[in-house]
Design a protein around this motif. Structure first.
Motif, short mmCIF file in Angstrom:
data_model
loop_
_atom_site.label_atom_id
_atom_site.label_comp_id
_atom_site.label_asym_id
_atom_site.label_seq_id
_atom_site.Cartn_x
_atom_site.Cartn_y
_atom_site.Cartn_z
N UNK A 301 0.83 -1.20 0.00
CA UNK A 301 0.00 0.00 0.00
C UNK A 301 0.88 1.25 0.00
N UNK A 302 0.44 2.22 -0.79
CA UNK A 302 1.06 3.55 -0.78
C UNK A 302 0.04 4.51 -0.16
N UNK A 303 0.49 5.28 0.81
CA UNK A 303 -0.38 6.22 1.50
C UNK A 303 -0.02 7.65 1.14
N UNK A 304 -1.02 8.45 0.99
CA UNK A 304 -0.81 9.86 0.70
C UNK A 304 -1.60 10.68 1.70
N UNK A 305 -0.91 11.56 2.42
CA UNK A 305 -1.57 12.40 3.40
C UNK A 305 -2.21 13.56 2.65
N UNK A 306 -3.53 13.64 2.70
CA UNK A 306 -4.24 14.68 1.97
C UNK A 306 -4.09 16.05 2.60
N UNK A 307 -4.46 17.07 1.84
CA UNK A 307 -4.38 18.44 2.33
C UNK A 307 -5.52 18.76 3.29
N UNK A 308 -6.64 18.05 3.16
CA UNK A 308 -7.82 18.37 3.94
C UNK A 308 -7.94 17.47 5.17
N UNK A 309 -8.61 18.00 6.18
CA UNK A 309 -8.93 17.22 7.37
C UNK A 309 -10.29 16.55 7.15
N UNK A 310 -10.46 15.37 7.70
CA UNK A 310 -11.72 14.65 7.55
C UNK A 310 -12.18 14.16 8.92
N UNK A 311 -13.48 13.86 9.01
CA UNK A 311 -14.05 13.31 10.24
C UNK A 311 -14.10 11.79 10.11
N UNK A 312 -13.64 11.10 11.15
CA UNK A 312 -13.61 9.65 11.13
C UNK A 312 -14.13 9.11 12.46
N UNK A 313 -14.53 7.82 12.43
CA UNK A 313 -14.91 7.15 13.66
C UNK A 313 -13.67 6.95 14.52
N UNK A 427 2.62 18.18 -6.23
CA UNK A 427 3.20 19.50 -6.44
C UNK A 427 2.59 20.51 -5.45
N UNK A 428 1.27 20.47 -5.31
CA UNK A 428 0.62 21.37 -4.36
C UNK A 428 1.14 21.10 -2.95
N UNK A 429 1.22 19.81 -2.60
CA UNK A 429 1.67 19.46 -1.25
C UNK A 429 3.11 19.92 -1.01
#
Length: 587
Positions: A301-313, A427-429
């Motif tokens: 698996x490759x993981x990418x930390x997104x720019x946005x915050x999300x709500x999770x359980x 690039x944005x990140x």
């Protein structure tokens, strides 16, 4: 063991006898006559042993060496007689070496027996403390020698406070010296004069951790961009830690963790990895996340930390629609959520983690999976032939081959589209990371500027321009809080503390405080994505800092409109042409 660091003066009637018990030797006196004669030894019998001073050249200190050449060694050399009979120089390394260099056969000594009751580590701490202290009063130790001695004391168990008190030095300086002293690389750089102590301490910190990549990056960096590069590295390392933290649940579930994303070349018939979206099971059903979770050992698996915050359980980490949460329960935790909604304590906000799964090609058979395009007949429908005989079409005209090739081309195009999207996100990140590093470096510069008692000469024109052009500047949201942080103030009482400071401060310092309010407001506007836009106030702010000597970096130059953000090398941003990064000298 003796702690006396003053030059001892001995009774002139004392007979030099290195074998005699030291307790029979007289204590030092202040008698002027006693300097005429004292116990002496051949310097060749003395053992220099460990010493904090590692670098000494006779030619660098002609006033000392010429005096010894002409008059011999006058000040007694402090010697410790060890249990094995060795005569170890405690204080007088330079005098001993100089006497040997000039072939002198006698030097005055003061011999003290080693105290076996003292712990070995404590004895070493005492030796280093004494050598630093007495040498600070004579030929100063090099910064490198001093740092190594401090590092040795800390390594032997001395506390930072203990060393700081013994050497009458600030604790922060002891910490910094300890880092430098433990790194051969940093000590050499200090000796060569290439870096100041603050920069050498940063290099030493990474060198002591074995982070050779960080050391190489810092040593390659332009000196004027050193702080920026150091902050970039710090952000990179923080991101790596965040990645490993995010990857931990996947690793615990049995998945392999990719540390580098497979490049476009992996989407070929011979690629060692195949993306999950291109695979199906024996029934032709696309692979979904449940299949991967059921057979984790096959997958990477490759993981990418997104720019946005999300709500999770909280318990599962599953994404949650915030509209399904009764947010009133956040302020009233004892109340039950409204019907059909969940309690606020069941969710939390986290960084978005995007996961992409890959299967090693050599695991296809073991996993029971197939690539989407398997046979020609799978790619042909009744609409592709008059007879509906898929085998006939494949045999007579090769239509199946053409369709298979078309499917492969479409898959390649889709892979390229996904890759383009991923590169755009990266690039944005990366530019935002550069923006964060630039902000950290900028705040460091401004914080140091606002510690001054008087404002810089350029401040008056800047303040007038800023307050006329942006009259509502100081009332902007968080502008005042940003200014307080730049002044080193925080907490609920910071405003009152600042008012109290103003009431007793001199006019020039009050002008600095006004400058802090304006700079804080502008810094509040200059977020990590400043490279995306060219805010007039931010441009005025950056140009002002540049006149004061702050070195602007590519993302800041993009905010000024002096370069295009598309031209910034996201992997090596400081490798920009000299013409685009040339900075005016500070006024």
């Amino acid at each position: 063991m003796s702690h006396d660091t003053d030059t001892p003066v001995l009774d002139p009637d004392t007979i030099p006898d290195p074998d005699r018990d030291s307790t029979s030797m007289p204590a030092p006196t202040d008698s002027a006559a006693s300097v005429q004669r004292g116990p002496t030894l051949d310097p060749a019998l003395l053992d220099i042993a460990d010493n904090v001073r590692e670098n000494f050249r006779l030619e660098d200190h002609p006033d000392v060496t010429e005096s010894i050449r002409e008059h011999g060694v006058r000040s007694p050399i402090k010697v410790i007689r060890m249990p094995d009979g060795r005569l170890v120089v405690r204080d007088g390394q330079v005098r001993t070496l100089t006497a040997l260099a000039f072939a002198q056969t006698e030097v005055p000594v003061w011999v003290t027996d080693f105290d076996p009751s003292v712990d070995a580590a404590e004895a070493e701490i005492e030796r280093i403390t004494e050598q630093i202290t007495v040498n600070d009063r004579r030929i100063p130790l090099t910064d490198s020698d001093r740092a190594k001695g401090i590092a040795q004391m800390l390594d032997l168990g001395a506390s930072v406070t203990q060393v700081a008190r013994a050497l009458q030095t600030k604790r922060d300086d002891i910490k910094r010296a300890g880092k430098i002293g433990a790194s051969d690389t940093a000590r050499n750089l200090v000796d060569e004069g290439q870096y100041d102590l603050e920069q050498a301490a940063i290099i030493a910190e990474y060198d002591n951790l074995g982070d050779t990549d960080a050391v190489e990056r810092l040593m390659r960096a332009n000196r004027s961009w050193f702080s920026y590069e150091a902050n970039r590295i710090a952000h990179d390392r923080a991101e790596a830690r965040a990645y490993l933290t995010a990857a931990l649940p996947y690793a615990e579930a049995g998945l392999g963790i990719l540390t580098d994303y497979p490049d476009l070349g992996y989407y070929t018939d011979k690629a060692p990895l195949i993306v999950a979206a291109e695979l199906v099971d024996a029934d032709g059903t696309a692979v979904d996340i449940s299949h991967i979770h059921a057979h984790p050992g096959f997958w990477l698996v490759w993981l990418e930390i997104g720019e946005d915050m999300v709500w999770v359980e909280v318990d599962t980490g599953a994404l949650v629609d915030p509209d399904t949460v009764d947010w009133d329960t956040r302020d009233h935790p004892d109340t039950e959520p409204a019907e059909g909604l969940r309690h606020a304590r069941e969710v939390e906000q986290r960084e978005q983690v995007l996961a992409e799964y890959f299967l090693p090609r050599d695991q296809l058979d073991a996993a029971g999976l197939f690539e989407r395009e398997t046979t020609d007949s799978d790619d042909i429908t009744a609409e592709d032939t008059d007879s509906g005989d898929t085998h006939g079409v494949g045999e007579s005209g090769g239509g199946g081959d053409e369709l298979a090739a078309g499917r492969r081309a479409a898959a390649q195009a889709e892979a390229e589209r996904r890759e383009d999207e991923r590169l755009a996100r990266r690039r944005v990140r990366e530019l935002n990371k550069q923006g964060e590093a630039a902000k950290t470096t900028r705040v460091e510069f401004v914080t140091a500027l606002l510690a001054r008692k008087t404002p810089p000469a350029q401040a008056a024109v800047f303040l007038a321009h800023a307050l006329v052009a942006h009259s509502g500047l100081l009332g902007e949201y968080h502008a005042f809080s940003s200014a307080l942080k730049l002044l080193g103030l925080s907490g609920f009482g910071s405003r009152e503390e600042l008012i109290a400071t103003i009431e007793t401060a001199k006019p020039a310092r009050c002008q600095v405080i006004v400058l802090a309010l304006v700079l804080g407001a502008y810094e509040n506007r200059a977020e990590k994505d400043l490279w995306r836009y060219a805010d007039r106030g931010v441009r005025l702010y950056l140009e002002f800092l540049r006149t004061l000597g702050h070195q602007l970096v590519p993302v800041e130059l993009a905010a000024l409109g002096e370069i295009n953000s598309d031209d910034i090398d996201i992997d090596n941003p400081t490798a920009t042409t000299e013409s685009t990064t040339q900075q005016p000298e500070a006024a």
